[in-house]
Scaffold this motif. Structure first.
Motif, PDB file in Angstrom:
ATOM      1  N   PHE A  94       0.719  -1.133  -0.040  1.00 35.54           N
ATOM      2  CA  PHE A  94      -0.063   0.253   0.020  1.00 35.54           C
ATOM      3  C   PHE A  94       0.834   1.379   0.049  1.00 35.54           C
ATOM      4  O   PHE A  94       0.580   2.159  -0.686  1.00 35.54           O
ATOM      5  N   ALA A  95       1.863   1.263   0.706  1.00 31.84           N
ATOM      6  CA  ALA A  95       2.952   2.344   0.817  1.00 31.84           C
ATOM      7  C   ALA A  95       3.484   2.759  -0.667  1.00 31.84           C
ATOM      8  O   ALA A  95       3.395   3.883  -1.093  1.00 31.84           O
ATOM      9  N   VAL A  96       3.906   1.725  -1.328  1.00 32.15           N
ATOM     10  CA  VAL A  96       4.587   1.820  -2.498  1.00 32.15           C
ATOM     11  C   VAL A  96       3.549   2.426  -3.673  1.00 32.15           C
ATOM     12  O   VAL A  96       3.513   3.220  -4.323  1.00 32.15           O
ATOM     13  N   PHE A  97       2.169   1.711  -3.710  1.00 24.05           N
ATOM     14  CA  PHE A  97       1.316   2.330  -4.373  1.00 24.05           C
ATOM     15  C   PHE A  97       0.820   3.701  -3.997  1.00 24.05           C
ATOM     16  O   PHE A  97       0.849   4.647  -5.093  1.00 24.05           O
ATOM     17  N   LEU A  98       0.495   4.157  -2.757  1.00 25.14           N
ATOM     18  CA  LEU A  98       0.302   5.370  -2.671  1.00 25.14           C
ATOM     19  C   LEU A  98       1.202   6.479  -2.991  1.00 25.14           C
ATOM     20  O   LEU A  98       1.064   7.194  -3.369  1.00 25.14           O
ATOM     21  N   LEU A  99       2.472   6.220  -2.535  1.00 28.64           N
ATOM     22  CA  LEU A  99       3.484   7.246  -2.836  1.00 28.64           C
ATOM     23  C   LEU A  99       4.158   7.236  -3.996  1.00 28.64           C
ATOM     24  O   LEU A  99       4.308   8.541  -4.741  1.00 28.64           O
ATOM     25  N   ARG A 100       4.028   6.371  -4.788  1.00 27.40           N
ATOM     26  CA  ARG A 100       4.383   6.265  -6.148  1.00 27.40           C
ATOM     27  C   ARG A 100       3.371   7.310  -7.076  1.00 27.40           C
ATOM     28  O   ARG A 100       3.713   8.022  -7.795  1.00 27.40           O
ATOM     29  N   ASN A 101       1.957   6.817  -6.649  1.00 26.15           N
ATOM     30  CA  ASN A 101       1.121   7.766  -7.425  1.00 26.15           C
ATOM     31  C   ASN A 101       1.062   9.228  -7.269  1.00 26.15           C
ATOM     32  O   ASN A 101       0.637  10.213  -7.867  1.00 26.15           O
ATOM     33  N   PHE A 102       1.493   9.299  -5.597  1.00 29.30           N
ATOM     34  CA  PHE A 102       1.645  10.894  -5.400  1.00 29.30           C
ATOM     35  C   PHE A 102       2.998  11.431  -6.121  1.00 29.30           C
ATOM     36  O   PHE A 102       2.952  12.576  -6.573  1.00 29.30           O
ATOM     37  N   PHE A 103       4.049  10.647  -6.085  1.00 24.79           N
ATOM     38  CA  PHE A 103       5.300  11.372  -6.652  1.00 24.79           C
ATOM     39  C   PHE A 103       5.252  11.393  -8.031  1.00 24.79           C
ATOM     40  O   PHE A 103       5.959  12.534  -8.418  1.00 24.79           O
ATOM     41  N   VAL A 104       4.524  10.752  -8.668  1.00 26.15           N
ATOM     42  CA  VAL A 104       4.500  11.094 -10.165  1.00 26.15           C
ATOM     43  C   VAL A 104       3.712  12.377 -10.699  1.00 26.15           C
ATOM     44  O   VAL A 104       4.023  12.701 -11.661  1.00 26.15           O
ATOM     45  N   GLU A 105       2.848  12.809  -9.705  1.00 29.24           N
ATOM     46  CA  GLU A 105       2.302  14.089  -9.875  1.00 29.24           C
ATOM     47  C   GLU A 105       3.269  15.219  -9.733  1.00 29.24           C
ATOM     48  O   GLU A 105       2.893  16.496 -10.155  1.00 29.24           O
ATOM     49  N   ILE A 106       4.269  14.877  -9.341  1.00 30.28           N
ATOM     50  CA  ILE A 106       5.275  16.292  -9.143  1.00 30.28           C
ATOM     51  C   ILE A 106       5.902  16.677 -10.665  1.00 30.28           C
ATOM     52  O   ILE A 106       6.138  15.734 -11.395  1.00 30.28           O
ATOM     53  N   PRO A 107       5.728  17.987 -10.788  1.00 32.36           N
ATOM     54  CA  PRO A 107       6.169  18.405 -12.250  1.00 32.36           C
ATOM     55  C   PRO A 107       7.436  18.042 -12.638  1.00 32.36           C
ATOM     56  O   PRO A 107       8.323  17.998 -11.897  1.00 32.36           O
ATOM     57  N   ARG A 108       7.667  17.408 -13.794  1.00 27.02           N
ATOM     58  CA  ARG A 108       8.982  16.864 -14.328  1.00 27.02           C
ATOM     59  C   ARG A 108      10.049  18.319 -14.366  1.00 27.02           C
ATOM     60  O   ARG A 108      11.061  17.884 -14.309  1.00 27.02           O
ATOM     61  N   GLU A 109       9.340  19.292 -14.876  1.00 29.62           N
ATOM     62  CA  GLU A 109      10.219  20.411 -14.853  1.00 29.62           C
ATOM     63  C   GLU A 109      11.145  20.664 -13.744  1.00 29.62           C
ATOM     64  O   GLU A 109      12.141  21.351 -13.559  1.00 29.62           O
ATOM     65  N   LEU A 110      10.446  20.593 -12.474  1.00 32.01           N
ATOM     66  CA  LEU A 110      10.980  20.888 -11.365  1.00 32.01           C
ATOM     67  C   LEU A 110      12.328  19.882 -11.096  1.00 32.01           C
ATOM     68  O   LEU A 110      13.164  20.447 -10.501  1.00 32.01           O
ATOM     69  N   LEU A 111      11.945  18.784 -11.601  1.00 31.77           N
ATOM     70  CA  LEU A 111      13.046  17.786 -11.307  1.00 31.77           C
ATOM     71  C   LEU A 111      14.343  17.907 -12.175  1.00 31.77           C
ATOM     72  O   LEU A 111      15.388  17.801 -11.703  1.00 31.77           O
ATOM     73  N   GLU A 112      13.911  18.310 -13.294  1.00 28.82           N
ATOM     74  CA  GLU A 112      15.002  18.508 -14.360  1.00 28.82           C
ATOM     75  C   GLU A 112      15.477  19.800 -13.823  1.00 28.82           C
ATOM     76  O   GLU A 112      16.928  19.810 -14.393  1.00 28.82           O
ATOM     77  N   ALA A 113      15.040  20.688 -13.389  1.00 25.21           N
ATOM     78  CA  ALA A 113      15.699  22.053 -12.882  1.00 25.21           C
ATOM     79  C   ALA A 113      16.795  21.525 -11.821  1.00 25.21           C
ATOM     80  O   ALA A 113      17.754  22.185 -11.786  1.00 25.21           O
ATOM     81  N   ALA A 114      16.421  20.881 -10.858  1.00 20.84           N
ATOM     82  CA  ALA A 114      17.239  20.404  -9.831  1.00 20.84           C
ATOM     83  C   ALA A 114      18.248  19.599 -10.590  1.00 20.84           C
ATOM     84  O   ALA A 114      19.588  19.855 -10.128  1.00 20.84           O
TER      85      ALA A 114
END
Length: 303
Positions: A181-201
Motif C-alpha cells: 500500500f505504501a508503494v502504491f500510494l507514494l508512487r502515485n503521489f510522486f508521479v504528479e510532481i512536475p517533471r520540470e521541477l526535477l529537471e531543474a534540480a
C-alpha cells in the motif's frame, strides 16, 4: 467582459465562468458553508465521539456503578467519578508493560514502511530501470493477498529462523504487509510532481539522493503523513498478528487486555481504563496530524 483567465466564452456570463473555473474543493466548501450544514456536521462528530466519551466516563466509575447503570448517569451523579481505576491500572505491570511493547512494535513498523515505501515510490515514479512497470504491478498485486493466507507459512518461516514470538518478528510482518500500500500510494503521489521541477534540480547538479531528500520528500509530506497515520493505526490496533507472533509473556496491549478478560472475567476496573489508554494514543496521533492527513487524501482530487 473578461475574467482573470481571459475572455469569457460566448453564451456564458462572467459569474458563471468564474464558478466554472473554481476548483472543485472550493465549490464544495462554498456550498456546504451554511450554518445548518455546520450544525449537522457537529452533530455527526459528536455522534462518532460518543463511544470514546462513554469509555472515558466508564473508566472513571467504580465496578459497582458500571454494573448498576449506564455511563450517562455520571452527568446526574458526578460523585461517581473516581481515579481508583487508573490507580489499579498503573499498578498492573502486565498492562502497563504491554503499552511499551505496543509502542516498541508500532514505531519501528511505521518508520520502516514510510522510509522503504518512500524510496520505492520515488524509484518507480522517476527512475528508469529494467522491468520497472512489471515490478510495480507485482508490488501492487500484493495488496489483494489476505493476511490470513500468510499466517501459517510465515509462522513456519519465523520458527525456523528464530523470530517466532519475538518483537522483531511482529515488526517484520507488519512492515512486509504495509509496504504494498505504501508503494502504491507514494508512487502515485510522486508521479504528479512536475517533471520540470526535477529537471531543474538535476541541471543544478542534484543527484538522485539529494533530489529525493531536498525536493521529493518536502513535496510529498502530505502523502507521507497520511501513510504514517494509516500504518500507525493499523499496527497499534492490531490483535490478530500480535496474538500469533508476539511474545506471549510480553504481549502488546490488545492481547494483554484480551488476556485480562479471559483470566478475570469482569475485571472492568482494569479493562475500562486500559482500553481507553490504548485508544487515546491513536486519537492523539490522528488529531496531531489531521491537517497533513486531509491534504494527503485530497491531493490529486483537484488540479
Amino acid at each position: 467582459m473578461t475574467t482573470v483567465e481571459g475572455v469569457v466564452p460566448a453564451g456564458r456570463s462572467g459569474a458563471g465562468a468564474v464558478r466554472a473555473r473554481r476548483p472543485l474543493a472550493a465549490r464544495i466548501v462554498a456550498r456546504t458553508g451554511g450554518g445548518a450544514v455546520r450544525v449537522f456536521l457537529v452533530l455527526v462528530a459528536l455522534f462518532w465521539l460518543m463511544p470514546s466519551v462513554g469509555l472515558l466516563l466508564s473508566s472513571l466509575r467504580s465496578p459497582q456503578h458500571i454494573a448498576e447503570s449506564g455511563w450517562w448517569q455520571v452527568f446526574s451523579e458526578p460523585a461517581q467519578i473516581t481515579w481508583d481505576n487508573y490507580s489499579r491500572l498503573l499498578s498492573n505491570d502486565k498492562v502497563m508493560g504491554s503499552l511499551l511493547t505496543t509502542a516498541a512494535i508500532t514505531v519501528p513498523a511505521t518508520v520502516l514502511v514510510v522510509v522503504i515505501g518512500s524510496l520505492a515510490g520515488y524509484a518507480f515514479a522517476w527512475m528508469d530501470f529494467p522491468g520497472r512497470d512489471g515490478w510495480f504491478l507485482a508490488a501492487v498485486g500484493l495488496l489483494v493477498v489476505p493476511v490470513q493466507v500468510a499466517l501459517i507459512p510465515v509462522a513456519k518461516l519465523f520458527g525456523a529462523v528464530g523470530l517466532f514470538e519475538t518483537t522483531a518478528g511482529v515488526i517484520l510482518f507488519h512492515t512486509a504487509f504495509g509496504l504494498p500500500f505504501a508503494v502504491f500510494l507514494l508512487r502515485n503521489f510522486f508521479v504528479e510532481i512536475p517533471r520540470e521541477l526535477l529537471e531543474a534540480a538535476r541541471l543544478d547538479g542534484a543527484g538522485e539522493l539529494r533530489l529525493f531528500t531536498r525536493v521529493v520528500l518536502p513535496l510529498g509530506g502530505p502523502a507521507i503523513a497520511s501513510l504514517a497515520i494509516f500504518q500507525f493505526l493499523w499496527v497499534w490496533n492490531d490483535m490478530l498478528i500480535a496474538l500469533i507472533f508476539a511474545d506471549s509473556g510480553n504481549p502488546p496491549v490488545t492481547v494483554a487486555l484480551q488476556q485480562e478478560v479471559r483470566q478475570f472475567g469482569n475485571n472492568i476496573d482494569v479493562l475500562a481504563p486500559g482500553a481507553f489508554l490504548s485508544m487515546v494514543v491513536p486519537l492523539i496521533v490522528f488529531f496531531a496530524f489531521q491537517r497533513q492527513f486531509v491534504s494527503g487524501v485530497m491531493a490529486g482530487a483537484v488540479k
